[in-house]
Design a protein around this motif. Structure first.
Motif, PDB file in Angstrom:
ATOM      1  N   VAL A   1       0.872  -1.175   0.000  1.00 31.15           N
ATOM      2  CA  VAL A   1       0.000   0.000   0.000  1.00 31.15           C
ATOM      3  C   VAL A   1       0.905   1.220   0.000  1.00 31.15           C
ATOM      4  CG1 VAL A   1      -1.685   1.346   1.306  1.00 31.15           C
ATOM      5  CG2 VAL A   1      -1.938  -1.126   1.143  1.00 31.15           C
ATOM      6  N   MET A   2       0.984   1.883  -1.125  1.00 33.54           N
ATOM      7  CA  MET A   2       1.874   3.029  -1.328  1.00 33.54           C
ATOM      8  C   MET A   2       3.281   2.724  -0.820  1.00 33.54           C
ATOM      9  SD  MET A   2       1.862   5.850  -2.920  1.00 33.54           S
ATOM     10  CE  MET A   2       0.155   6.450  -3.073  1.00 33.54           C
ATOM     11  N   GLY A   3       3.759   1.515  -1.147  1.00 37.45           N
ATOM     12  CA  GLY A   3       5.114   1.130  -0.803  1.00 37.45           C
ATOM     13  C   GLY A   3       5.257   0.380   0.501  1.00 37.45           C
TER      14      GLY A   3
ATOM     15  N   PRO B   1       7.710  -8.696   4.742  1.00 36.92           N
ATOM     16  CA  PRO B   1       9.080  -8.172   4.776  1.00 36.92           C
ATOM     17  C   PRO B   1      10.032  -8.915   3.847  1.00 36.92           C
ATOM     18  CG  PRO B   1       8.200  -8.315   6.999  1.00 36.92           C
ATOM     19  CD  PRO B   1       7.208  -8.990   6.103  1.00 36.92           C
ATOM     20  N   GLU B   2       9.830 -10.214   3.672  1.00 35.54           N
ATOM     21  CA  GLU B   2      10.747 -10.991   2.834  1.00 35.54           C
ATOM     22  C   GLU B   2      10.673 -10.583   1.367  1.00 35.54           C
ATOM     23  OE1 GLU B   2      13.150 -13.054   3.729  1.00 35.54           O
ATOM     24  OE2 GLU B   2      12.604 -12.450   5.765  1.00 35.54           O
TER      25      GLU B   2
ATOM     26  N   ASP C   1      19.313  -5.683   7.908  1.00 34.61           N
ATOM     27  CA  ASP C   1      18.948  -4.908   9.091  1.00 34.61           C
ATOM     28  C   ASP C   1      17.673  -4.111   8.859  1.00 34.61           C
ATOM     29  OD1 ASP C   1      21.130  -5.865  10.447  1.00 34.61           O
ATOM     30  OD2 ASP C   1      22.364  -4.067  10.148  1.00 34.61           O
ATOM     31  N   GLU C   2      17.520  -3.576   7.655  1.00 31.20           N
ATOM     32  CA  GLU C   2      16.318  -2.791   7.336  1.00 31.20           C
ATOM     33  C   GLU C   2      15.086  -3.683   7.274  1.00 31.20           C
ATOM     34  OE1 GLU C   2      18.786   0.602   4.792  1.00 31.20           O
ATOM     35  OE2 GLU C   2      17.821  -1.090   3.765  1.00 31.20           O
ATOM     36  N   VAL C   3      15.252  -4.898   6.750  1.00 36.81           N
ATOM     37  CA  VAL C   3      14.129  -5.842   6.724  1.00 36.81           C
ATOM     38  C   VAL C   3      13.748  -6.242   8.142  1.00 36.81           C
ATOM     39  CG1 VAL C   3      13.416  -8.164   6.025  1.00 36.81           C
ATOM     40  CG2 VAL C   3      14.632  -6.703   4.412  1.00 36.81           C
ATOM     41  N   ASP C   4      14.746  -6.444   9.001  1.00 33.56           N
ATOM     42  CA  ASP C   4      14.470  -6.810  10.390  1.00 33.56           C
ATOM     43  C   ASP C   4      13.702  -5.688  11.094  1.00 33.56           C
ATOM     44  OD1 ASP C   4      14.961  -8.642  12.715  1.00 33.56           O
ATOM     45  OD2 ASP C   4      15.965  -6.836  13.466  1.00 33.56           O
ATOM     46  N   ARG C   5      14.077  -4.450  10.835  1.00 35.58           N
ATOM     47  CA  ARG C   5      13.359  -3.311  11.420  1.00 35.58           C
ATOM     48  C   ARG C   5      11.927  -3.278  10.914  1.00 35.58           C
ATOM     49  NH1 ARG C   5      10.453  -0.280  13.183  1.00 35.58           N
ATOM     50  NH2 ARG C   5      10.672   1.944  13.671  1.00 35.58           N
ATOM     51  N   LEU C   6      11.724  -3.511   9.640  1.00 39.05           N
ATOM     52  CA  LEU C   6      10.391  -3.544   9.049  1.00 39.05           C
ATOM     53  C   LEU C   6       9.546  -4.646   9.680  1.00 39.05           C
ATOM     54  CD1 LEU C   6       8.177  -3.238   6.830  1.00 39.05           C
ATOM     55  CD2 LEU C   6       9.685  -4.493   5.292  1.00 39.05           C
ATOM     56  N   ALA C   7      10.156  -5.801   9.929  1.00 34.60           N
ATOM     57  CA  ALA C   7       9.413  -6.944  10.466  1.00 34.60           C
ATOM     58  C   ALA C   7       8.957  -6.716  11.903  1.00 34.60           C
ATOM     59  CB  ALA C   7      10.270  -8.205  10.376  1.00 34.60           C
TER      60      ALA C   7
ATOM     61  N   SER D   1      13.098   4.224   8.596  1.00 34.21           N
ATOM     62  CA  SER D   1      13.278   5.222   7.547  1.00 34.21           C
ATOM     63  C   SER D   1      13.610   4.603   6.194  1.00 34.21           C
ATOM     64  CB  SER D   1      14.366   6.209   7.951  1.00 34.21           C
ATOM     65  OG  SER D   1      15.597   5.535   8.166  1.00 34.21           O
ATOM     66  N   ALA D   2      14.194   3.421   6.164  1.00 34.30           N
ATOM     67  CA  ALA D   2      14.537   2.798   4.880  1.00 34.30           C
ATOM     68  C   ALA D   2      13.292   2.488   4.066  1.00 34.30           C
ATOM     69  CB  ALA D   2      15.349   1.525   5.108  1.00 34.30           C
ATOM     70  N   VAL D   3      12.215   2.097   4.733  1.00 40.71           N
ATOM     71  CA  VAL D   3      10.965   1.827   4.017  1.00 40.71           C
ATOM     72  C   VAL D   3      10.461   3.108   3.369  1.00 40.71           C
ATOM     73  CG1 VAL D   3       8.580   1.013   4.230  1.00 40.71           C
ATOM     74  CG2 VAL D   3      10.402  -0.093   5.539  1.00 40.71           C
ATOM     75  N   THR D   4      10.547   4.210   4.111  1.00 33.93           N
ATOM     76  CA  THR D   4      10.145   5.498   3.539  1.00 33.93           C
ATOM     77  C   THR D   4      11.028   5.862   2.353  1.00 33.93           C
ATOM     78  OG1 THR D   4       9.384   6.283   5.700  1.00 33.93           O
ATOM     79  CG2 THR D   4       9.799   7.945   4.024  1.00 33.93           C
ATOM     80  N   ASP D   5      12.353   5.788   2.567  1.00 30.97           N
ATOM     81  CA  ASP D   5      13.291   6.273   1.558  1.00 30.97           C
ATOM     82  C   ASP D   5      13.268   5.452   0.278  1.00 30.97           C
ATOM     83  OD1 ASP D   5      14.136   8.287   3.245  1.00 30.97           O
ATOM     84  OD2 ASP D   5      15.837   7.147   4.025  1.00 30.97           O
TER      85      ASP D   5
END
Length: 459
Positions: A104-106, A111-112, A121-127, A151-155
């Motif tokens: 939904v809008m990114g 997460p996988e 690390d960014e995937v772990d934060r997202l999860a 912030s990686a998901v945003t960026d």
């Protein structure tokens, strides 16, 4: 006696308003006034290498009904077409990654699905989404996603998708206005990934399952305003281009619209007015008749952008292996996206088998300096970035075209809906419509125009 209505502004919102009036109010005498040399606004066809092709908006969201309903009313159902199955990609850390499904809008549901595009690390934060309380007021999309998912998901995911819609910045755009489903989740304390998962499941098994997300017209979406203008004229609507409206004032229970050159201003009286211009000219025209609405509209900022269209000789080279790509602002590139038009649209490939068309978009909000270059420099910048992403083998174009859209996209800043409350309290016989209010997409603008037309004849 026929009721007279002026529609000021000939973009798709104004055209939709005039169309609604011509169909639902046969006793209306409708006049559409457009300041430029043609109607259509951001829908436009131009000649690129001997072929008329879209240089503005090229598709509509098919899962909203308004655009497809208009196509049907115009007898264009047999011209409706959809993109090919070729997938898009996102550039991250110098290479392309497949666009993840179920977002939904990114915001991803799984997460996988973004591992590689994001680091481990960014995937772990997202999860491990952080539920940090309920949002009571509007926040920016980026701030919401930063706190919840990192912030990686945003960026790398949200920014490129929002830039494609608004040419803006995620940390400034209203979540309530741009992605209301995420804003509602934040208010209710729900996980954003659960919202994305529910949307993905609905797309796979709900009423819209298997239906195309986007649509266009064979011959290009830019043919729509040309068709609408012909049909409006045939139905008795007066369409006047190169007509700049200079003043709007109340006259008893009607309105006087003043237009034309300063040396020969024409004053015309109408029973009602639909104002379908961007925010700045609308603000100017409303200054005396609706000062609160005028002030609210004066605060809306716009982003400028340009579309660079390239025509290559021959069929698509192998390196065009998808429908295009998006570019996050974290990448050292000037372009923010590219569409491989011939690959994306089967009708275009069939109509011109010995030509390949692709385009790149340039420009984000407050980055006008990027656009302050001659056309040939913008073409070179686009080619450089395309070759950086796709490979040096991308051939030189046989033809190129630069379409600049100065002040093309309104920015829905945090608090946008509340800030625009005065625009919903207007004198009788006056209504506003367009991209500045409730959506920048073509279906939203059509809905806005038709609603404004109904408002001025029912009040």
């Amino acid at each position: 006696m026929a009721r007279t209505v002026a529609v000021i502004g000939g973009g798709i919102s104004g055209l939709a308003a005039a169309w609604e009036l011509s169909r639902s109010e046969p006793r209306c005498d409708v006049t559409l006034l457009e300041g430029s040399d043609r109607v259509g606004g951001k829908l436009r066809l131009e000649d690129v290498g001997g072929v008329r092709i879209d240089v503005g908006a090229e598709s509509v969201l098919a899962r909203r009904p308004e655009a497809l309903a208009l196509f049907d009313e115009l007898g264009l159902t047999d011209r409706v077409t959809h993109p090919s199955a070729a997938g898009a990609s996102i550039v991250s850390r110098g290479r392309r990654w497949p666009m993840p499904r179920g977002t939904v809008m990114g915001v991803p549901s799984d997460p996988e699905s973004v591992r590689g595009l994001l680091s481990d690390d960014e995937v772990d934060r997202l999860a491990h989404e952080v539920l940090d309380g309920v949002e009571a007021d509007d926040v920016s999309v980026g701030d919401l996603v930063d706190r919840r998912l990192g912030s990686a998901v945003t960026d790398r995911l949200v920014e490129p998708l929002l830039a494609g819609v608004y040419a803006g910045h995620a940390r400034e755009i209203s979540a309530e206005q741009a992605v209301p489903v995420l804003a509602a989740a934040a208010r209710n304390g729900r996980r954003l990934r659960d919202v994305a998962r529910a949307a993905a499941e609905a797309a796979d098994s709900g009423p819209a399952a298997g239906q195309p997300v986007f649509a266009s017209l064979v011959g290009g979406l830019g043919s729509l305003p040309e068709i609408l203008e012909r049909r409006l004229t045939a139905s008795g609507v007066t369409v006047r281009t190169r007509t700049v409206v200079r003043e709007l004032r109340r006259d008893g229970d009607g309105w006087v619209v003043s237009s034309g050159p300063t040396t020969d201003v024409l004053h015309e009286r109408f029973d009602a007015v639909v104002l379908a211009t961007p925010a700045a000219p609308a603000s100017r025209l409303l200054r005396e008749v609706a000062p609160g609405a005028s002030r609210a509209l004066a605060g809306i900022e716009y982003a400028s952008m340009a579309i660079v269209t390239l025509a290559l000789a021959g069929p698509p080279p192998e390196l065009l292996d998808g429908s295009g790509f998006l570019v996050p602002p974290t990448e050292p590139l000037t372009i923010k996206a590219s569409t491989f038009s011939t690959v994306k649209w089967p009708w275009l490939a069939a109509a011109h088998p010995q030509r390949t068309f692709l385009r790149a978009s340039v420009g984000r909000h407050r980055e006008e300096s990027t656009l302050q270059r001659p056309d040939d420099e913008l073409v070179e910048v686009a080619l450089h970035d395309l070759r950086t992403v796709l490979g040096a083998e991308l051939p030189d174009p046989a033809a190129a075209h630069v379409q600049r859209w100065g002040g093309g996209l309104p920015q829905y800043a945090v608090g946008h809906r509340t800030r625009l409350a005065p625009t919903r309290e207007l004198p009788p016989g006056l209504a506003l419509c367009g991209a500045a209010y409730d959506g920048v997409g073509i279906p939203a603008c059509i809905a806005s125009g038709r609603a404004a037309a109904r408002a001025v004849v029912t009040r």
